[in-house]
Design a protein around this motif. Structure first.
Motif, mmCIF file in Angstrom:
data_model
loop_
_atom_site.group_PDB
_atom_site.id
_atom_site.type_symbol
_atom_site.label_atom_id
_atom_site.label_comp_id
_atom_site.label_asym_id
_atom_site.label_seq_id
_atom_site.Cartn_x
_atom_site.Cartn_y
_atom_site.Cartn_z
ATOM 1 N N ASP A 201 -5.284 4.947 -52.663
ATOM 2 C CA ASP A 201 -5.278 6.386 -52.912
ATOM 3 C C ASP A 201 -5.206 7.163 -51.599
ATOM 4 O O ASP A 201 -4.532 8.202 -51.517
ATOM 5 N N ILE A 202 -5.921 6.676 -50.581
ATOM 6 C CA ILE A 202 -5.877 7.327 -49.270
ATOM 7 C C ILE A 202 -4.460 7.295 -48.719
ATOM 8 O O ILE A 202 -3.932 8.297 -48.227
ATOM 9 N N ALA A 203 -3.827 6.135 -48.812
ATOM 10 C CA ALA A 203 -2.460 6.004 -48.313
ATOM 11 C C ALA A 203 -1.515 6.937 -49.055
ATOM 12 O O ALA A 203 -0.671 7.602 -48.452
ATOM 13 N N ASP A 204 -1.642 6.989 -50.397
ATOM 14 C CA ASP A 204 -0.786 7.885 -51.187
ATOM 15 C C ASP A 204 -1.008 9.343 -50.803
ATOM 16 O O ASP A 204 -0.056 10.131 -50.721
ATOM 17 N N ALA A 205 -2.268 9.721 -50.575
ATOM 18 C CA ALA A 205 -2.573 11.099 -50.211
ATOM 19 C C ALA A 205 -1.953 11.476 -48.873
ATOM 20 O O ALA A 205 -1.369 12.552 -48.719
ATOM 21 N N LEU A 206 -2.062 10.586 -47.901
ATOM 22 C CA LEU A 206 -1.521 10.889 -46.575
ATOM 23 C C LEU A 206 0.005 10.844 -46.564
ATOM 24 O O LEU A 206 0.644 11.576 -45.804
ATOM 25 N N ARG A 229 -0.116 10.051 -35.581
ATOM 26 C CA ARG A 229 -0.482 10.112 -37.001
ATOM 27 C C ARG A 229 -0.153 8.799 -37.705
ATOM 28 O O ARG A 229 -0.873 8.357 -38.591
ATOM 29 N N ARG A 230 0.968 8.176 -37.311
ATOM 30 C CA ARG A 230 1.306 6.889 -37.906
ATOM 31 C C ARG A 230 0.217 5.853 -37.600
ATOM 32 O O ARG A 230 -0.216 5.100 -38.493
ATOM 33 N N VAL A 231 -0.215 5.823 -36.356
ATOM 34 C CA VAL A 231 -1.267 4.886 -35.974
ATOM 35 C C VAL A 231 -2.557 5.218 -36.722
ATOM 36 O O VAL A 231 -3.275 4.334 -37.190
ATOM 37 N N LEU A 232 -2.839 6.511 -36.845
ATOM 38 C CA LEU A 232 -4.024 6.945 -37.576
ATOM 39 C C LEU A 232 -3.956 6.493 -39.028
ATOM 40 O O LEU A 232 -4.919 5.957 -39.574
ATOM 41 N N LEU A 233 -2.816 6.688 -39.679
ATOM 42 C CA LEU A 233 -2.658 6.286 -41.073
ATOM 43 C C LEU A 233 -2.902 4.788 -41.225
ATOM 44 O O LEU A 233 -3.620 4.348 -42.117
ATOM 45 N N GLU A 234 -2.325 3.997 -40.328
ATOM 46 C CA GLU A 234 -2.498 2.549 -40.410
ATOM 47 C C GLU A 234 -3.969 2.164 -40.286
ATOM 48 O O GLU A 234 -4.480 1.332 -41.037
#
Length: 243
Positions: A201-206, A229-234
């Motif tokens: 769900d976190i991944a979908d939200a971001l 932001r990509r690194v943060l998302l990962e």
């Protein structure tokens, strides 16, 4: 001119031999800059770190001038960030989002949301959901808010699990089924539903907020989404920090 306000430090840059230009998100005066004399001193450097909550006294001859800040530390959150790459990436990203706002334009709701966020940066169970919500608020304050209250097709207010990438409006399960592969996922927690969101769900939200940030905010300004932001998302969706 003079005012006193509380705010969160977004960043500093050197000015002369001993001073800095401080940028902060204040409660009543929006994103604001000012010079801090002696800002590179041993006393002030720990205070003038991104994420710290401070009290600011701003003085200038006329309103349009850069002016000077006198700074008093309130809550020094930044000390907690030093041991967490995730928190450092998050603070850098959040500061970049706030810089998209017009200078000196008050956004009290966003200031409050920023306060809640900096308190939990570095806590993988809490920070990811607040970052996604913060990005939604930034989109709204910039005039690109998403309509997640009712289905764009049926008007229903329940079972909303998609968002149209074209309109930014929610779509219910039934109406979206034929086009599910073209729609963005809408996690329940973004609509205020209770429960701890799962990593998916976190991944979908971001991914949802990233789509609209790129399309409506960064691309029209000729900017790319920051690599951080990509690194943060990962790191957020895996719950691990990248070393």
């Amino acid at each position: 001119m003079e005012w006193i306000d509380s705010g969160y430090i977004l960043g500093v840059r050197r000015h002369g031999e001993s001073s800095v230009i401080l940028e902060a998100m204040t409660r009543d005066h929006g994103r604001h800059l000012g010079m801090v004399r002696g800002g590179r001193s041993r006393t002030l450097q720990p205070v003038l770190q991104p994420g710290n909550e401070v009290q600011l006294t701003w003085r200038a001859r006329i309103e349009g001038h850069l002016g000077h800040f006198a700074v008093e530390g309130l809550t020094l959150h930044a000390a907690r960030f030093l041991s967490s790459r995730q928190a450092l990436f998050a603070m850098t990203h959040v500061a970049a989002l706030v810089r998209l706002l017009p200078e000196r334009d008050p956004h009290p709701g966003l200031h409050e949301a920023l306060g809640h966020l900096v308190e939990v940066l570095g806590e993988p169970d809490l920070a990811p959901a607040l970052i996604a919500r913060f990005e939604l608020e930034v989109l709204s304050d910039l005039g690109f808010g998403l309509d997640l209250a009712t289905c764009a097709v049926t008007g229903r207010q329940d079972d909303l699990i998609y968002v149209s990438p074209k309109s930014g409006r929610a779509v219910c399960r039934e109406a979206g089924a034929p086009w599910h592969d073209r729609l963005l996922r809408l996690p329940a927690f973004l609509r205020g539903e209770d429960g701890m969101p799962a990593a998916g769900d976190i991944a979908d939200a971001l991914r949802l907020t990233q789509y609209f940030l790129e399309r409506d905010v960064f691309a029209p300004r000729g900017l790319a989404m920051p690599e951080g932001r990509r690194v943060l998302l990962e790191s957020l969706v895996t719950g691990q920090e990248k070393g």
